[in-house]
Write an enzyme that holds these catalytic residues in place. Sequence first.
Site, PDB file in Angstrom:
ATOM      1  N   LYS A   1       0.821  -1.207   0.000  1.00  0.00           N
ATOM      2  CA  LYS A   1       0.000   0.000   0.000  1.00  0.00           C
ATOM      3  C   LYS A   1       0.864   1.271   0.000  1.00  0.00           C
ATOM      4  O   LYS A   1       0.433   2.324  -0.443  1.00  0.00           O
ATOM      5  CB  LYS A   1      -0.920   0.033   1.214  1.00  0.00           C
ATOM      6  CG  LYS A   1      -1.783  -1.216   1.432  1.00  0.00           C
ATOM      7  CD  LYS A   1      -2.880  -1.348   0.402  1.00  0.00           C
ATOM      8  CE  LYS A   1      -4.047  -2.237   0.812  1.00  0.00           C
ATOM      9  NZ  LYS A   1      -3.751  -3.632   1.084  1.00  0.00           N
TER      10      LYS A   1
HETATM   11  C1  LIG Z   1      -4.448  -4.852   0.712  1.00  0.00           C
HETATM   12  C2  LIG Z   1      -3.650  -6.096   0.686  1.00  0.00           C
HETATM   13  C3  LIG Z   1      -3.924  -7.136  -0.221  1.00  0.00           C
HETATM   14  C4  LIG Z   1      -5.109  -7.086  -1.154  1.00  0.00           C
HETATM   15  O1  LIG Z   1      -4.965  -6.112  -2.143  1.00  0.00           O
HETATM   16  P1  LIG Z   1      -6.232  -5.577  -2.944  1.00  0.00           P
HETATM   17  O2  LIG Z   1      -5.735  -4.486  -3.796  1.00  0.00           O
HETATM   18  O3  LIG Z   1      -7.206  -5.119  -1.898  1.00  0.00           O
HETATM   19  O4  LIG Z   1      -6.774  -6.749  -3.719  1.00  0.00           O
HETATM   20  C5  LIG Z   1      -3.082  -8.224  -0.268  1.00  0.00           C
HETATM   21  N1  LIG Z   1      -2.014  -8.316   0.578  1.00  0.00           N
HETATM   22  C6  LIG Z   1      -1.727  -7.342   1.464  1.00  0.00           C
HETATM   23  C7  LIG Z   1      -0.561  -7.516   2.356  1.00  0.00           C
HETATM   24  C8  LIG Z   1      -2.523  -6.213   1.546  1.00  0.00           C
HETATM   25  O5  LIG Z   1      -2.221  -5.233   2.438  1.00  0.00           O
END
Ligand SMILES: *Cc1c(COP(=O)(O)O)cnc(C)c1O
Length: 491
Positions: free
Chosen positions: A109
């Site tokens: 993120k």
């Molecule tokens: C948010 C997240 C996901 C999922 O990603 P999306 O874009 O919501 O499909 C997978 N792994 C981790 C570690 C995350 O923080």
Amino acid sequence: MYKSTRGSAEAVTASKAILKGIAEDGGLYVPDYIPTIDFNIDELAKLDYKSLAYLVMSKFFTDFTEDELKACIDKAYDSKFITEEITPVEKIGDTYFLELYYGPTLAFKDVALSILPHLLKTSVKKQGIDKNILILTATSGDTGKAALEGFNNVYGTKIIVFYPVEGVSIVQKLQMVTHNGDNTHVVAIKGNFDDAQTAVKNVFTDDSMQKSLDEKDYVFSSANSINIGRLIPQVVYYFYSYISLYKKGDISKDEKINVVVPTGNFGNILAGYLAKNMGLPIDKLICASNENKVLYDFITTGTYDKNRDFFVTNSPSMDIIVSSNLERLLYFVSGKDSAKISELMKALKTNGKYEITEDMKKQLCDFYGGYASEKETTDEIKALYDNYKEIIDTHTAVASSVYNKYKAETKDSTKTIVLSTASPYKFPKAVMNAIDEKYSSLDEFELIKEMDKLSDYKIPASINGIEHKEVVHTKVCEKAEISQVVLDYLK
Ligand SMILES: *Cc1c(COP(=O)(O)O)cnc(C)c1O
């Protein structure tokens, strides 16, 4: 220009779409068409991460000037990432892992949330808006801290993060509740991520809330992947990883690769879909779910059904049953039929399910859906440790396990990149117990130290000693109280 997937909101520029986060009719903003990139790999291979980021993002954020966009990129991708590469690729066995967790909060993120605040501030200026921005964010665990970090002390913004009281890991929770910033607020919500996300989306589109906010000189925006300012920066690392493999001589010109994406809200994998449609030689997009396998069921049957039990798993950031960004994929595979999307989303709201047409199903052929149980996930962590002495986190393990099943089922030997979305240090208990039962008596913080002993990748400074930091956010609310929490915070 950007339109709503549901068709009844006006088309807007990129900066306006970033500012609004979600369209007025409740739909998500999508570009008129997916731009393409002249895919000359030898030229692209000369670019560093930032130059590539500019090339990709400039195709989408068309009302930003070159200077504006470059300034955002420069501020985002600096030494807050511990590798100069930003998103390096590592080979383990025959598989490539794209490591997306070297930013300040240890999950992928960070790649998007380190640039979103700058895109947003630039958008405010471009739109000539003389108001403060209030960011409302629902988090399944990782978005929250990444958004707090990104927006920390950004002038003219305030941010409220809502996280589900049960579900996030202890480290994820501590990262959020110990976050100390003048403009940041963290609230636990009684319910799961879906409850939080739905409640937040409702606040966004609530007219009386809009009015109250307006009176206080604020406008809403979102730091979730419903915001195109979150989504588009994620397209960059698909290109970057492909180019890395090419530069190492691991793939030849125009060779197709597969990508495996551990998926929750469908944002990350949708960025992969955009990359493919921009011209990147991706063959299969493998969508990996945990036991909340609503996407697996959807991809294999064409029916999306949220009427099911919700499981709290050891990959909490993927504990999601209503995957928001799927709406964008449906829009594209329906041939941009916004009337159809409105109909499907209405069915989802009233009956909790919908079925897509045969034609739309055919368009999903680029996707393969798989899922991993809790046991398969921990077995995968152990296998990678035992065989290669590599430690991966639970989300990455879901993806890696699904990839093994995919290979066994299809015998496809196409080179493949697994997206490694979080640092194992965020999930010490699940990860260390998977590696060896002998760790089961130790607490999270002792386990972080044990993990450090097993790995070349040392404890990241941002969580070292986090158990001693002061907890500054203790508020817990019901999902129906979100509006009130927002208004109280602005008083
Ligand atoms: C948010 C997240 C996901 C999922 O990603 P999306 O874009 O919501 O499909 C997978 N792994 C981790 C570690 C995350 O923080």
